[in-house]
Design an enzyme around this catalytic site. Sequence first.
Site, PDB file in Angstrom:
ATOM      1  N   LYS A  10       0.827  -1.213   0.000  1.00  0.00           N
ATOM      2  CA  LYS A  10       0.000   0.000   0.000  1.00  0.00           C
ATOM      3  C   LYS A  10       0.862   1.265   0.000  1.00  0.00           C
ATOM      4  O   LYS A  10       2.058   1.225   0.324  1.00  0.00           O
ATOM      5  CB  LYS A  10      -0.931   0.014   1.216  1.00  0.00           C
ATOM      6  CG  LYS A  10      -0.173  -0.061   2.562  1.00  0.00           C
ATOM      7  CD  LYS A  10       0.187   1.271   3.169  1.00  0.00           C
ATOM      8  CE  LYS A  10       1.507   1.435   3.712  1.00  0.00           C
ATOM      9  NZ  LYS A  10       2.278   1.414   4.712  1.00  0.00           N
ATOM     10  N   GLY A 143      10.416  -3.605   4.848  1.00  0.00           N
ATOM     11  CA  GLY A 143      10.680  -2.495   5.754  1.00  0.00           C
ATOM     12  C   GLY A 143      10.947  -1.180   5.042  1.00  0.00           C
ATOM     13  O   GLY A 143      11.854  -0.447   5.400  1.00  0.00           O
ATOM     14  N   SER A 144      10.133  -0.860   4.020  1.00  0.00           N
ATOM     15  CA  SER A 144      10.375   0.360   3.235  1.00  0.00           C
ATOM     16  C   SER A 144       9.171   1.286   3.169  1.00  0.00           C
ATOM     17  O   SER A 144       9.165   2.228   2.380  1.00  0.00           O
ATOM     18  CB  SER A 144      10.774  -0.001   1.803  1.00  0.00           C
ATOM     19  OG  SER A 144      11.969  -0.722   1.826  1.00  0.00           O
ATOM     20  N   GLY A 147       4.205  -1.329   3.300  1.00  0.00           N
ATOM     21  CA  GLY A 147       3.300  -2.271   3.963  1.00  0.00           C
ATOM     22  C   GLY A 147       3.671  -3.738   3.791  1.00  0.00           C
ATOM     23  O   GLY A 147       2.784  -4.598   3.744  1.00  0.00           O
ATOM     24  N   SER A 148       4.987  -4.037   3.766  1.00  0.00           N
ATOM     25  CA  SER A 148       5.380  -5.457   3.615  1.00  0.00           C
ATOM     26  C   SER A 148       4.886  -6.284   4.802  1.00  0.00           C
ATOM     27  O   SER A 148       4.495  -7.440   4.639  1.00  0.00           O
ATOM     28  CB  SER A 148       6.903  -5.587   3.465  1.00  0.00           C
ATOM     29  OG  SER A 148       7.564  -5.298   4.686  1.00  0.00           O
ATOM     30  N   SER A 149       4.887  -5.690   6.002  1.00  0.00           N
ATOM     31  CA  SER A 149       4.480  -6.464   7.183  1.00  0.00           C
ATOM     32  C   SER A 149       2.988  -6.800   7.115  1.00  0.00           C
ATOM     33  O   SER A 149       2.582  -7.925   7.400  1.00  0.00           O
ATOM     34  CB  SER A 149       4.795  -5.695   8.470  1.00  0.00           C
ATOM     35  OG  SER A 149       4.102  -4.476   8.523  1.00  0.00           O
ATOM     36  N   GLU A 193      -0.041  -7.996  12.730  1.00  0.00           N
ATOM     37  CA  GLU A 193       0.647  -6.691  12.650  1.00  0.00           C
ATOM     38  C   GLU A 193       1.093  -6.221  14.038  1.00  0.00           C
ATOM     39  O   GLU A 193       2.144  -5.586  14.179  1.00  0.00           O
ATOM     40  CB  GLU A 193      -0.300  -5.637  12.068  1.00  0.00           C
ATOM     41  CG  GLU A 193      -0.246  -5.444  10.569  1.00  0.00           C
ATOM     42  CD  GLU A 193       0.975  -4.654  10.105  1.00  0.00           C
ATOM     43  OE1 GLU A 193       2.054  -5.250   9.938  1.00  0.00           O
ATOM     44  OE2 GLU A 193       0.835  -3.443   9.871  1.00  0.00           O
ATOM     45  N   ASP A 204      -2.849  -0.403   7.644  1.00  0.00           N
ATOM     46  CA  ASP A 204      -2.103  -1.165   6.631  1.00  0.00           C
ATOM     47  C   ASP A 204      -2.757  -2.511   6.342  1.00  0.00           C
ATOM     48  O   ASP A 204      -2.946  -2.886   5.180  1.00  0.00           O
ATOM     49  CB  ASP A 204      -0.646  -1.386   7.083  1.00  0.00           C
ATOM     50  CG  ASP A 204       0.167  -0.098   7.100  1.00  0.00           C
ATOM     51  OD1 ASP A 204      -0.406   0.960   6.804  1.00  0.00           O
ATOM     52  OD2 ASP A 204       1.374  -0.163   7.402  1.00  0.00           O
TER      53      ASP A 204
HETATM   54  N1  LIG Z   1       7.634 -11.657   3.287  1.00  0.00           N
HETATM   55  C1  LIG Z   1       8.004 -11.541   4.564  1.00  0.00           C
HETATM   56  N2  LIG Z   1       8.500 -12.605   5.239  1.00  0.00           N
HETATM   57  C2  LIG Z   1       8.890 -12.503   6.540  1.00  0.00           C
HETATM   58  N3  LIG Z   1       8.846 -11.346   7.246  1.00  0.00           N
HETATM   59  C3  LIG Z   1       8.370 -10.272   6.620  1.00  0.00           C
HETATM   60  C4  LIG Z   1       7.929 -10.287   5.260  1.00  0.00           C
HETATM   61  N4  LIG Z   1       7.515  -9.050   4.927  1.00  0.00           N
HETATM   62  C5  LIG Z   1       7.684  -8.293   6.029  1.00  0.00           C
HETATM   63  N5  LIG Z   1       8.195  -9.013   7.034  1.00  0.00           N
HETATM   64  C6  LIG Z   1       8.481  -8.549   8.408  1.00  0.00           C
HETATM   65  O1  LIG Z   1       8.038  -7.212   8.494  1.00  0.00           O
HETATM   66  C7  LIG Z   1       9.138  -6.342   8.841  1.00  0.00           C
HETATM   67  C8  LIG Z   1       8.991  -5.013   8.125  1.00  0.00           C
HETATM   68  O2  LIG Z   1       7.852  -4.402   8.639  1.00  0.00           O
HETATM   69  P1  LIG Z   1       7.773  -2.848   8.868  1.00  0.00           P
HETATM   70  O3  LIG Z   1       6.411  -2.598   9.370  1.00  0.00           O
HETATM   71  O4  LIG Z   1       8.925  -2.359   9.677  1.00  0.00           O
HETATM   72  O5  LIG Z   1       7.940  -2.234   7.393  1.00  0.00           O
HETATM   73  P2  LIG Z   1       6.872  -2.163   6.219  1.00  0.00           P
HETATM   74  O6  LIG Z   1       5.640  -2.883   6.626  1.00  0.00           O
HETATM   75  O7  LIG Z   1       7.530  -2.619   4.973  1.00  0.00           O
HETATM   76  O8  LIG Z   1       6.610  -0.601   6.107  1.00  0.00           O
HETATM   77  P3  LIG Z   1       5.369   0.265   6.715  1.00  0.00           P
HETATM   78  O9  LIG Z   1       4.964  -0.420   7.973  1.00  0.00           O
HETATM   79  O10 LIG Z   1       5.967   1.606   6.969  1.00  0.00           O
HETATM   80  O11 LIG Z   1       4.374   0.261   5.634  1.00  0.00           O
HETATM   81  C9  LIG Z   1      10.374  -7.097   8.401  1.00  0.00           C
HETATM   82  O12 LIG Z   1      11.488  -6.692   9.163  1.00  0.00           O
HETATM   83  C10 LIG Z   1       9.981  -8.550   8.678  1.00  0.00           C
HETATM   84  O13 LIG Z   1      10.166  -8.879  10.042  1.00  0.00           O
HETATM   85  C1  LIG Z   2       3.303   4.729  10.678  1.00  0.00           C
HETATM   86  C2  LIG Z   2       1.945   4.099  10.464  1.00  0.00           C
HETATM   87  O1  LIG Z   2       0.948   5.110  10.646  1.00  0.00           O
HETATM   88  C3  LIG Z   2       1.749   3.586   9.044  1.00  0.00           C
HETATM   89  C4  LIG Z   2       2.769   2.604   8.591  1.00  0.00           C
HETATM   90  O2  LIG Z   2       2.470   2.226   7.251  1.00  0.00           O
HETATM   91  C5  LIG Z   2       1.745   3.006  11.483  1.00  0.00           C
HETATM   92  C6  LIG Z   2       0.305   2.535  11.617  1.00  0.00           C
HETATM   93  O3  LIG Z   2      -0.619   3.238  11.230  1.00  0.00           O
HETATM   94  O4  LIG Z   2       0.128   1.420  12.120  1.00  0.00           O
HETATM   95 MG   LIG Z   3       4.605  -2.402   8.375  1.00  0.00          MG
END
Ligand SMILES: Nc1ncnc2c1ncn2[C@@H]1O[C@H](COP(=O)(O)OP(=O)(O)OP(=O)(O)O)[C@@H](O)[C@H]1O
Ligand SMILES: C[C@@](O)(CCO)CC(=O)[O-]
Ligand SMILES: [Mg+2]
Length: 378
Positions: A10, A143-144, A147-149, A193, A204
């Site tokens: 997202k 982690g960019s 919304g990978s998590s 999450e 997310d």
């Molecule tokens: N495909 C995957 N397999 C295993 N772990 C994952 C995977 N995708 C995400 N993760 C976990 O989620 C963490 C990244 O989540 P984080 O919320 O910090 O970043 P994000 O979701 O990419 O960005 P944001 O939350 O800002 O949108 C990774 O360090 C890992 O632990």
């Molecule tokens: C930083 C944040 O607002 C969005 C992360 O994609 C955290 C959240 O809403 O859970």
């Molecule tokens: Mg995340």
Amino acid sequence: MEVKARAPGKIILAGEHAVVHGSTAVAAAIDLYTYVTLHFPLQSAKNNDKLTLQLKDISLEFSWSLDRLKEAIPHNSTTLCPSKPTSCSDETLKSIAVLVEEQNIPEAKIWLSSGISTFLWLYTSILGFNPATVVINSELPYGSGLGSSAALSVALTAALLASSSSDKARSGGWLSLDETNLELLNKWAFEGEKIIHGKPSGIDNTVSSYGNMIKFCSGEITRLQSNMPLRMLITNTRVGRNTKALVSGVSERKRRHPEAMNSLFNAVDSISKELATIIQSKDETSVTEKEESIKELMEMNQGLLQSMGVSHSSIETVIQTTVKHKLTSKLTGAGGGGCVLTLLPTGTVVDKVVEELEASGFQCFTASIGGKGAQICY
Ligand SMILES: Nc1ncnc2c1ncn2[C@@H]1O[C@H](COP(=O)(O)OP(=O)(O)OP(=O)(O)O)[C@@H](O)[C@H]1O
Ligand SMILES: C[C@@](O)(CCO)CC(=O)[O-]
Ligand SMILES: [Mg+2]
């Protein structure tokens, strides 16, 4: 038997961080997905006493014997209840952390630990202690800010719920979920999450489950129908960061300066609401005028995010580079590095700005905005 699911990443157009404190935010799904496939062995197969996780895109595999999982994770064999999402207790999370540690994750990939904990919690809560090989593949940068998590939690939960359901009409194609199943999926994914983010707002996992574009405030979801073209350039600064740490940094700042921070959150709330109104508006206002307003709102939102302490020098470099090309940018997701959005008004040619951003070591791409949410395939 095999079950597949996918869930999108997202972008947050407005309102990240403030949404954790009750403000409105606007987010949209993008066409980059995390895919989860569950393979269940036959009773006679030799691997029917293990749970194996394969992270295909980073070539890592983890495996636990079912006996070890049963020994470590507190459970009650009679109360497996996939239709009632529950939170992972601190005690269970500690036991799961031990199971993750035993896998000796390479130091350079230690950030995967929380994702693997989420995996173990969701798997054992929804399917219990049954053998499987779970294959995960993601098109999203980890982690960019994209919304990978959440995509992991949503895709995994969708596959687990689909495999625990008795209603499996084999179709061979991607199927969307009905409202009841979407709601259940979203609740479980939120619990996942929580393990990764600490204190997520839920935006997310909600946009990854439902897809399209949503306005979100304190758990209340409004689906938005965009009435204008919306193109964004996404620039990955490649600076790694962690959403949990950034979210807790904002809470700390709020604790130190409650009034000032609440004023920032109120301003963000107004920005997100105005943005949602513009995107949906069917009035006579020209697309150019709407784009001008969105530009200004993005600029203001970025300023407020900087005041919350979640910008980064790499984000500022992207902003300054795009300003030279008369384009406006803001961070998206948790900030602290990660990805930046640049609005591309109708007719914008991106070649020059992309060239300059990539020459600075950033990675640029465009993704289609507002696509499908979670889907399953039998
Ligand atoms: N495909 C995957 N397999 C295993 N772990 C994952 C995977 N995708 C995400 N993760 C976990 O989620 C963490 C990244 O989540 P984080 O919320 O910090 O970043 P994000 O979701 O990419 O960005 P944001 O939350 O800002 O949108 C990774 O360090 C890992 O632990
Ligand atoms: C930083 C944040 O607002 C969005 C992360 O994609 C955290 C959240 O809403 O859970
Ligand atoms: Mg995340």
